[in-house]
Each structure stands twice: as structure tokens, then as C-alpha cells.
Motif scaffolding. Sequence first.
Motif, PDB file in Angstrom:
ATOM      1  N   LEU A   1       9.659  -3.555 -17.071  1.00 47.08           N
ATOM      2  CA  LEU A   1       8.822  -2.773 -16.067  1.00 47.08           C
ATOM      3  C   LEU A   1       9.600  -1.868 -15.314  1.00 47.08           C
ATOM      4  CD1 LEU A   1       4.766  -3.084 -17.058  1.00 47.08           C
ATOM      5  CD2 LEU A   1       6.410  -2.123 -18.836  1.00 47.08           C
ATOM      6  N   GLN A   2       9.422  -0.558 -15.448  1.00 47.06           N
ATOM      7  CA  GLN A   2      10.159  -0.424 -13.812  1.00 47.06           C
ATOM      8  C   GLN A   2       8.963   0.730 -13.163  1.00 47.06           C
ATOM      9  OE1 GLN A   2      13.974   1.246 -11.866  1.00 47.06           O
ATOM     10  NE2 GLN A   2      13.525   1.622 -14.165  1.00 47.06           N
ATOM     11  N   MET A   3       8.250   0.059 -11.648  1.00 43.87           N
ATOM     12  CA  MET A   3       7.515   0.835 -10.998  1.00 43.87           C
ATOM     13  C   MET A   3       8.607   2.150  -9.990  1.00 43.87           C
ATOM     14  SD  MET A   3       4.480   0.227  -8.241  1.00 43.87           S
ATOM     15  CE  MET A   3       6.291  -0.525  -6.992  1.00 43.87           C
ATOM     16  N   ALA A   4       8.643   3.465 -10.376  1.00 44.95           N
ATOM     17  CA  ALA A   4       9.407   4.119  -9.170  1.00 44.95           C
ATOM     18  C   ALA A   4       8.421   4.797  -8.274  1.00 44.95           C
ATOM     19  CB  ALA A   4      10.200   4.753  -9.801  1.00 44.95           C
ATOM     20  N   GLU A   5       8.929   5.258  -6.929  1.00 45.11           N
ATOM     21  CA  GLU A   5       8.208   5.762  -6.546  1.00 45.11           C
ATOM     22  C   GLU A   5       8.346   7.351  -6.022  1.00 45.11           C
ATOM     23  OE1 GLU A   5       8.506   4.100  -2.288  1.00 45.11           O
ATOM     24  OE2 GLU A   5       7.470   2.028  -2.713  1.00 45.11           O
ATOM     25  N   ILE A   6       7.462   8.269  -5.903  1.00 43.33           N
ATOM     26  CA  ILE A   6       7.286   9.911  -5.961  1.00 43.33           C
ATOM     27  C   ILE A   6       7.397   9.488  -4.581  1.00 43.33           C
ATOM     28  CG2 ILE A   6       6.881  12.083  -7.437  1.00 43.33           C
ATOM     29  CD1 ILE A   6       5.920  10.332  -9.508  1.00 43.33           C
ATOM     30  N   ALA A   7       8.268  10.542  -3.741  1.00 43.20           N
ATOM     31  CA  ALA A   7       8.113  10.856  -2.210  1.00 43.20           C
ATOM     32  C   ALA A   7       7.201  10.277  -1.741  1.00 43.20           C
ATOM     33  CB  ALA A   7       7.816  12.733  -2.474  1.00 43.20           C
ATOM     34  N   SER A   8       7.695   8.046  -1.350  1.00 43.88           N
ATOM     35  CA  SER A   8       6.885   7.732  -0.685  1.00 43.88           C
ATOM     36  C   SER A   8       7.072   8.170   1.108  1.00 43.88           C
ATOM     37  CB  SER A   8       7.639   6.392  -0.526  1.00 43.88           C
ATOM     38  OG  SER A   8       8.971   6.120  -0.119  1.00 43.88           O
ATOM     39  N   ILE A   9       5.708   7.875   2.158  1.00 48.87           N
ATOM     40  CA  ILE A   9       5.829   8.053   3.196  1.00 48.87           C
ATOM     41  C   ILE A   9       6.330   7.238   4.024  1.00 48.87           C
ATOM     42  CG2 ILE A   9       4.246   8.514   5.002  1.00 48.87           C
ATOM     43  CD1 ILE A   9       2.804  10.502   3.471  1.00 48.87           C
ATOM     44  N   ASN A  10       7.300   7.114   4.593  1.00 48.28           N
ATOM     45  CA  ASN A  10       8.061   6.188   5.344  1.00 48.28           C
ATOM     46  C   ASN A  10       8.107   5.890   6.370  1.00 48.28           C
ATOM     47  OD1 ASN A  10       8.496   3.555   3.410  1.00 48.28           O
ATOM     48  ND2 ASN A  10       9.279   5.178   2.158  1.00 48.28           N
ATOM     49  N   ASN A  11       7.779   5.799   7.156  1.00 48.74           N
ATOM     50  CA  ASN A  11       7.814   5.759   8.418  1.00 48.74           C
ATOM     51  C   ASN A  11       7.470   4.977   9.991  1.00 48.74           C
ATOM     52  OD1 ASN A  11       4.817   5.763   9.007  1.00 48.74           O
ATOM     53  ND2 ASN A  11       5.056   8.155   8.957  1.00 48.74           N
ATOM     54  N   ARG A  12       7.346   4.437  10.952  1.00 47.45           N
ATOM     55  CA  ARG A  12       7.286   3.529  12.113  1.00 47.45           C
ATOM     56  C   ARG A  12       4.985   3.293  11.897  1.00 47.45           C
ATOM     57  NH1 ARG A  12       7.973   5.932  17.686  1.00 47.45           N
ATOM     58  NH2 ARG A  12       6.833   3.414  18.088  1.00 47.45           N
ATOM     59  N   VAL A  13       4.985   4.160  11.026  1.00 43.76           N
ATOM     60  CA  VAL A  13       3.209   3.075  10.676  1.00 43.76           C
ATOM     61  C   VAL A  13       3.085   2.888   9.442  1.00 43.76           C
ATOM     62  CG1 VAL A  13       0.862   4.303  10.762  1.00 43.76           C
ATOM     63  CG2 VAL A  13       2.293   4.787  12.566  1.00 43.76           C
ATOM     64  N   PHE A  14       3.347   3.882   8.624  1.00 38.73           N
ATOM     65  CA  PHE A  14       3.789   3.735   7.423  1.00 38.73           C
ATOM     66  C   PHE A  14       4.493   2.785   6.421  1.00 38.73           C
ATOM     67  CE2 PHE A  14       0.582   7.165   7.768  1.00 38.73           C
ATOM     68  CZ  PHE A  14      -0.695   6.068   8.218  1.00 38.73           C
ATOM     69  N   ARG A  15       4.881   2.040   5.694  1.00 45.31           N
ATOM     70  CA  ARG A  15       5.705   1.294   4.941  1.00 45.31           C
ATOM     71  C   ARG A  15       5.544   0.987   3.556  1.00 45.31           C
ATOM     72  NH1 ARG A  15       9.910   2.823   7.043  1.00 45.31           N
ATOM     73  NH2 ARG A  15      10.935   1.686   5.716  1.00 45.31           N
TER      74      ARG A  15
ATOM     75  N   ARG B   1       0.899  -1.484   0.017  1.00 45.79           N
ATOM     76  CA  ARG B   1      -0.117   0.365  -0.541  1.00 45.79           C
ATOM     77  C   ARG B   1       0.647   1.197  -0.337  1.00 45.79           C
ATOM     78  NH1 ARG B   1      -4.980   0.496   3.295  1.00 45.79           N
ATOM     79  NH2 ARG B   1      -6.211  -0.774   1.473  1.00 45.79           N
ATOM     80  N   PHE B   2       0.626   2.084  -0.878  1.00 43.89           N
ATOM     81  CA  PHE B   2       1.738   3.320  -0.956  1.00 43.89           C
ATOM     82  C   PHE B   2       1.418   4.635  -0.589  1.00 43.89           C
ATOM     83  CE2 PHE B   2       3.192   6.953  -3.594  1.00 43.89           C
ATOM     84  CZ  PHE B   2       3.980   7.079  -3.785  1.00 43.89           C
ATOM     85  N   ARG B   3       1.488   5.397   0.372  1.00 42.79           N
ATOM     86  CA  ARG B   3       1.152   6.503   0.164  1.00 42.79           C
ATOM     87  C   ARG B   3       2.173   7.227  -0.400  1.00 42.79           C
ATOM     88  NH1 ARG B   3      -0.830   3.309   4.420  1.00 42.79           N
ATOM     89  NH2 ARG B   3      -2.878   4.112   4.741  1.00 42.79           N
ATOM     90  N   GLY B   4       1.801   8.419  -0.873  1.00 41.93           N
ATOM     91  CA  GLY B   4       3.365   9.618  -0.904  1.00 41.93           C
ATOM     92  C   GLY B   4       2.665  10.494  -2.220  1.00 41.93           C
ATOM     93  N   ASP B   5       3.610  10.858  -3.103  1.00 47.17           N
ATOM     94  CA  ASP B   5       2.926  11.702  -4.393  1.00 47.17           C
ATOM     95  C   ASP B   5       2.183  11.267  -4.986  1.00 47.17           C
ATOM     96  OD1 ASP B   5       4.007  13.924  -2.592  1.00 47.17           O
ATOM     97  OD2 ASP B   5       5.269  14.551  -3.972  1.00 47.17           O
ATOM     98  N   GLY B   6       2.979  10.507  -5.973  1.00 45.93           N
ATOM     99  CA  GLY B   6       2.809   9.265  -6.946  1.00 45.93           C
ATOM    100  C   GLY B   6       3.532   8.633  -7.231  1.00 45.93           C
TER     101      GLY B   6
END
Length: 265
Positions: free
Chosen positions: A178-192, A145-150
Amino acid sequence: MKVTIFANGSAKSQRVVTELHQKLVAAGFDIDNQHPDIVLSVGGDGTLLSAFHHYSQMVDQVRFVGVHTGHLGFYTDWRDYEIDQLVDGLLRDNGQSVTYPLLSVEVTYADGGTDAYLALNESTLKKLGSTMVVDVYIQDELFERFRGDGLCISTPTGSTAYNKSVGGAVIHPRLDALQMAEIASINNRVFRTLGSPVIVAPYEKITVRPQQQGNFLFTADQLDTQPRPIEKICYSIANRRIAFAQHRHNRFWKRVGTSFIGLDE
């Protein structure tokens, strides 16, 4: 052989177009803008992207040749001062080509509508005005589950474009992946998230399912669409490929070094 010239509007490019057109006609080539065998793109990588989309419906029947009138590009093999050599190469053309994979994008909207796109470089998805939350599936299995800019999904040829600017890997264009790159993902103790680019095999597909309401900004190469609620997007290697006339289309790592490290051509 039937050829056409597709160019940007800069004064330098238009001067090259005039010279190239005159020499092609003098050499006996047929100029055919509707059903060409070879598309000569004059400008830069952006111009070739536009040429690809202009002729995408017949991409299986044409080959591309790029002439760059600015900085060195990844799709442009000839310099603006090499028109004589280019025409001579076309006269000696034996039909050989090098082909690269394309990105197939199928969008299903929340209202049930669908769209299909073909991309040479990449497709991106971003949320307008807030953090994007999407579930990412690889081969129908939940990956994260991705959280971030895009997210940016790119082809190997597109790996040196926007993908690289968001931390993606550079992939040789002869690899079908194919390649998937994250744009400014949120990574902390809750979201990974994985936090690294993901490269998948040619038989695998990537599916993105938004987990919130609202409009998303979706792009496919230079195409920007109107914001619209999206149910899912499926990415895969297309069953069609782009072909470049193999007069010079090689030396990929030399291009990478010249463009990003500053090595001499």
C-alpha cells in the motif's frame, strides 16, 4: 467459456462492441452478462474500473481483458483494430492469469455507522472548506499528525493514476503493498509531516483518524460519497485480488515509458 462485454458509450467503442460480439458468437462463445468467466472491457482504464466495480462481488470468479479505443492504458492490452487476434487468443486460452492486489477500505462514521469498500486504484480523503487534520497510524502506532489538503492511499496498480499526480511513487503491480501520498501537506517550523510517500508491507494497515469536526469528502476509485462525519478509516490489502487473462498482460515498465515519457510502443 462464458464472456461478457462491458463498454463505454463512445461511438468508437460501440462499433468495436458490435464487431467483437459478432466474432465471439461466430467462434462459439457463450455471451453471459450475469455469470461470465471473462469480462471484456472496451474503452479505457476508466471503463475497466467501472467493469471491476460492476462485477466486484464475483471478482474471485472472473478474469478481465481490456480493449482500449483511445490512448494507451495500463489495464487495456488490446487495440481496437486487433479484434481478430483477441478472439483467437481467447480460443487458445488455457485459464492462466496474472493477479494484482486490491485495497480494502473500512469506514467508521461518527454516528456509529460503518461501510466497506473495495478499490482497484485508490481511496482519497479530503476536508471540505478547511485544512484537514488527521492522525495517521501504521499498525496501530501513531505515525504522524497530518495537516494539509488530503491523503491518497493507493494500490500498486493505482500508483500510476492519481497517486502519481500528487507526487507518489510508481510501484510494479506484482508487489503487494500500500502507498500513502500526501496532498499539499503543511510543513513549517510548527507543523511537520514526513513529506514523502510511504509504502507499507502487505501485512500492515494504515488507519486515519480525523482530529476535527465536520464533513469529509471520501472517495474509493470513481465512487464519491456524500459528506459525513468520520471517526476513522482503516486501509489494508484485501484478501481478494483482481485477475487479468494472461494473453498479453505484461511489459509494465514499457507502459510507464510510453504513457509518461513518450517512448514508442
